[in-house]
Design a protein around this motif. Structure first.
Motif, mmCIF file in Angstrom:
data_model
loop_
_atom_site.group_PDB
_atom_site.id
_atom_site.type_symbol
_atom_site.label_atom_id
_atom_site.label_comp_id
_atom_site.label_asym_id
_atom_site.label_seq_id
_atom_site.Cartn_x
_atom_site.Cartn_y
_atom_site.Cartn_z
ATOM 1 N N PRO A 104 0.813 -1.221 0.000
ATOM 2 C CA PRO A 104 0.000 0.000 0.000
ATOM 3 C C PRO A 104 0.847 1.271 0.000
ATOM 4 C CG PRO A 104 -0.055 -1.032 2.162
ATOM 5 C CD PRO A 104 0.748 -1.932 1.267
ATOM 6 N N THR A 105 1.361 1.631 -1.165
ATOM 7 C CA THR A 105 2.130 2.872 -1.301
ATOM 8 C C THR A 105 1.187 4.069 -1.259
ATOM 9 O OG1 THR A 105 1.954 2.886 -3.702
ATOM 10 C CG2 THR A 105 3.853 1.708 -2.758
ATOM 11 N N ARG A 106 1.754 5.230 -1.078
ATOM 12 C CA ARG A 106 0.939 6.451 -1.023
ATOM 13 C C ARG A 106 0.091 6.621 -2.284
ATOM 14 N NH1 ARG A 106 1.942 11.251 -3.012
ATOM 15 N NH2 ARG A 106 4.145 10.853 -3.326
ATOM 16 N N GLN A 107 0.715 6.422 -3.464
ATOM 17 C CA GLN A 107 -0.036 6.592 -4.711
ATOM 18 C C GLN A 107 -1.141 5.540 -4.853
ATOM 19 O OE1 GLN A 107 3.444 6.673 -4.978
ATOM 20 N NE2 GLN A 107 3.946 8.577 -6.027
ATOM 21 N N ARG A 108 -0.821 4.287 -4.528
ATOM 22 C CA ARG A 108 -1.841 3.229 -4.628
ATOM 23 C C ARG A 108 -2.993 3.500 -3.674
ATOM 24 N NH1 ARG A 108 2.360 -1.799 -4.634
ATOM 25 N NH2 ARG A 108 2.993 -1.649 -6.822
ATOM 26 N N LEU A 109 -2.671 3.941 -2.467
ATOM 27 C CA LEU A 109 -3.734 4.251 -1.504
ATOM 28 C C LEU A 109 -4.608 5.402 -1.994
ATOM 29 C CD1 LEU A 109 -1.800 3.924 1.870
ATOM 30 C CD2 LEU A 109 -3.723 2.514 1.101
ATOM 31 N N SER A 110 -3.976 6.445 -2.503
ATOM 32 C CA SER A 110 -4.727 7.610 -2.977
ATOM 33 C C SER A 110 -5.615 7.252 -4.163
ATOM 34 C CB SER A 110 -3.776 8.739 -3.374
ATOM 35 O OG SER A 110 -3.051 9.192 -2.259
ATOM 36 N N LEU A 111 -5.042 6.562 -5.136
ATOM 37 C CA LEU A 111 -5.833 6.185 -6.318
ATOM 38 C C LEU A 111 -6.866 5.131 -5.957
ATOM 39 C CD1 LEU A 111 -3.010 6.209 -9.014
ATOM 40 C CD2 LEU A 111 -4.804 7.929 -8.644
ATOM 41 N N GLY A 112 -6.502 4.206 -5.076
ATOM 42 C CA GLY A 112 -7.459 3.196 -4.631
ATOM 43 C C GLY A 112 -8.650 3.808 -3.922
ATOM 44 N N ALA A 113 -8.409 4.831 -3.101
ATOM 45 C CA ALA A 113 -9.501 5.503 -2.408
ATOM 46 C C ALA A 113 -10.453 6.171 -3.397
ATOM 47 C CB ALA A 113 -8.955 6.521 -1.416
ATOM 48 N N LEU A 114 -9.912 6.692 -4.500
ATOM 49 C CA LEU A 114 -10.758 7.301 -5.523
ATOM 50 C C LEU A 114 -11.554 6.249 -6.286
ATOM 51 C CD1 LEU A 114 -8.271 9.953 -6.967
ATOM 52 C CD2 LEU A 114 -10.241 10.378 -5.463
ATOM 53 N N LEU A 115 -10.930 5.097 -6.554
ATOM 54 C CA LEU A 115 -11.565 4.046 -7.357
ATOM 55 C C LEU A 115 -12.553 3.184 -6.585
ATOM 56 C CD1 LEU A 115 -8.588 2.610 -9.426
ATOM 57 C CD2 LEU A 115 -10.680 3.618 -10.353
ATOM 58 N N PHE A 116 -12.141 2.729 -5.414
ATOM 59 C CA PHE A 116 -12.891 1.705 -4.700
ATOM 60 C C PHE A 116 -13.740 2.317 -3.600
ATOM 61 C CE2 PHE A 116 -8.853 -0.352 -6.124
ATOM 62 C CZ PHE A 116 -9.417 -1.060 -7.172
ATOM 63 N N ASP A 117 -14.778 3.030 -4.024
ATOM 64 C CA ASP A 117 -15.671 3.679 -3.064
ATOM 65 C C ASP A 117 -16.990 2.928 -2.925
ATOM 66 O OD1 ASP A 117 -16.832 4.256 -5.485
ATOM 67 O OD2 ASP A 117 -16.846 6.423 -5.208
ATOM 68 N N GLY A 118 -17.050 1.694 -3.456
ATOM 69 C CA GLY A 118 -18.252 0.886 -3.337
ATOM 70 C C GLY A 118 -19.215 1.018 -4.489
ATOM 71 N N VAL A 119 -18.930 1.905 -5.421
ATOM 72 C CA VAL A 119 -19.784 2.092 -6.593
ATOM 73 C C VAL A 119 -19.030 1.587 -7.807
ATOM 74 C CG1 VAL A 119 -20.998 3.782 -8.022
ATOM 75 C CG2 VAL A 119 -20.876 4.107 -5.543
ATOM 76 N N GLU B 109 -7.513 13.090 -13.954
ATOM 77 C CA GLU B 109 -8.233 14.348 -13.731
ATOM 78 C C GLU B 109 -8.884 14.361 -12.355
ATOM 79 O OE1 GLU B 109 -11.000 15.260 -16.871
ATOM 80 O OE2 GLU B 109 -9.492 14.858 -18.412
ATOM 81 N N GLN B 110 -9.488 13.221 -11.967
ATOM 82 C CA GLN B 110 -10.117 13.136 -10.647
ATOM 83 C C GLN B 110 -9.074 13.293 -9.546
ATOM 84 O OE1 GLN B 110 -12.304 9.496 -9.950
ATOM 85 N NE2 GLN B 110 -13.034 10.184 -7.971
ATOM 86 N N ALA B 111 -7.908 12.689 -9.727
ATOM 87 C CA ALA B 111 -6.833 12.799 -8.740
ATOM 88 C C ALA B 111 -6.375 14.253 -8.598
ATOM 89 C CB ALA B 111 -5.666 11.900 -9.121
ATOM 90 N N ILE B 112 -6.203 14.939 -9.710
ATOM 91 C CA ILE B 112 -5.771 16.345 -9.675
ATOM 92 C C ILE B 112 -6.813 17.187 -8.935
ATOM 93 C CG2 ILE B 112 -5.276 18.396 -11.088
ATOM 94 C CD1 ILE B 112 -3.078 16.133 -11.079
ATOM 95 N N ARG B 113 -8.104 16.954 -9.236
ATOM 96 C CA ARG B 113 -9.170 17.699 -8.542
ATOM 97 C C ARG B 113 -9.161 17.414 -7.039
ATOM 98 N NH1 ARG B 113 -12.243 16.039 -12.945
ATOM 99 N NH2 ARG B 113 -13.293 14.504 -11.641
#
Length: 152
Positions: A32-47, A58-62
């Protein structure tokens, strides 16, 4: 939502999501690197959703996540290889990454450059050829391309 539980938007909810993503990554054999955690949090929100690398970047930058497009591509491919995502090739130049890894097929809305799921048993694929020796079919992707009908 993660593992069927909604997040309340509080700091406690954010910490819970970070723990869930950490567990998800470790369970898939990824550190669980910082980038994987950050991108994973954006991707895996249950939806369940379909994203391109550019969309996730783009979502990460926002979300003020400092990450390069190359890192997004690499991470999406690492998540796919680990079984957390499914890559759906729409044409030679465009791939979407699907958080729903169960067997299913897609409509590609050409006018909107968007994928949507086709209900489970709506398509039956028959008459598959024998696979080359020593290989097996892992899954079959059917992408049905649609666009707005022309008015007559």
């Amino acid at each position: 939502m993660m593992n069927g539980r909604p997040f309340d938007g509080t700091r406690a909810g954010t910490l819970k999501r970070e723990r869930d993503v950490t567990e998800l990554l470790r369970g898939a054999g990824l550190r669980p690197t910082r980038q994987r955690l950050s991108l994973g949090a954006l991707l895996f929100d249950g939806v369940d959703r379909h994203v391109t690398a550019e969309m996730l970047h783009e979502q990460a930058i926002r979300a003020s996540v400092p990450v390069s497009l190359a890192t997004v591509y690499n991470t999406l491919h690492q998540f796919t290889h680990a079984g957390l995502l499914r890559e759906v090739a729409v044409d030679g130049a465009k791939s979407y990454f699907d958080t729903n890894t169960r067997d299913h097929h897609h409509f590609y809305l050409e006018d909107e450059n968007r994928l949507i799921d086709i209900a489970g048993g709506s398509i039956a694929v028959t008459g598959l050829p024998d696979t080359p020796e020593g290989t097996e079919i892992t899954h079959i992707d059917v992408v049905v391309r649609v666009k707005q009908a022309r008015k007559r």
